[in-house]
Design a protein around this motif. Sequence first.
Motif, PDB file in Angstrom:
ATOM      1  N   VAL A  59       0.840  -1.189   0.000  1.00 40.83           N
ATOM      2  CA  VAL A  59       0.000   0.000   0.000  1.00 40.83           C
ATOM      3  C   VAL A  59       0.877   1.241   0.000  1.00 40.83           C
ATOM      4  N   SER A  60       0.433   2.282  -0.708  1.00 40.01           N
ATOM      5  CA  SER A  60       1.126   3.568  -0.698  1.00 40.01           C
ATOM      6  C   SER A  60       0.084   4.669  -0.782  1.00 40.01           C
ATOM      7  N   SER A  61       0.159   5.638   0.108  1.00 37.84           N
ATOM      8  CA  SER A  61      -0.769   6.782   0.112  1.00 37.84           C
ATOM      9  C   SER A  61      -2.223   6.344   0.085  1.00 37.84           C
ATOM     10  N   GLY A  62      -2.542   5.292   0.816  1.00 33.97           N
ATOM     11  CA  GLY A  62      -3.913   4.822   0.918  1.00 33.97           C
ATOM     12  C   GLY A  62      -4.419   4.024  -0.270  1.00 33.97           C
ATOM     13  N   VAL A  63      -3.526   3.677  -1.195  1.00 35.36           N
ATOM     14  CA  VAL A  63      -3.915   2.925  -2.386  1.00 35.36           C
ATOM     15  C   VAL A  63      -3.204   1.579  -2.381  1.00 35.36           C
TER      16      VAL A  63
END
Length: 108
Positions: A59-63
């Motif tokens: 996951v990165s930045s909520g994605v």
Amino acid sequence: AVAVDPSGTVATRPLGAGRIITSDDLAVDRWPGDGRRGVSVPTDESSLPLTVGAVVDVVSSGVVLAADGVVMAVEASATVVAVPADAAPAVAAAALERTASLVLVRSA
């Protein structure tokens, strides 16, 4: 049952004496095959304590960049995760930017 010679293969969960080993116990179909790529994700003391064979989302930045990645190696400063080939560039970029997080889906 295992259809290929498992010599040198990574186990995805602990194996015990006398236990019947199936392809689910081995990374034969996941590494490096079946369209996956290994990506090194930086870790530190605040990261989850993962083990080889754990299933994670990246996951990165909520994605969610990659769902159901398989942990292939755990080192002091990085964890190698096998992710689908089409997700590997985004995971690698987030890893480089140190914005990638590993979210535990299932323990090994």
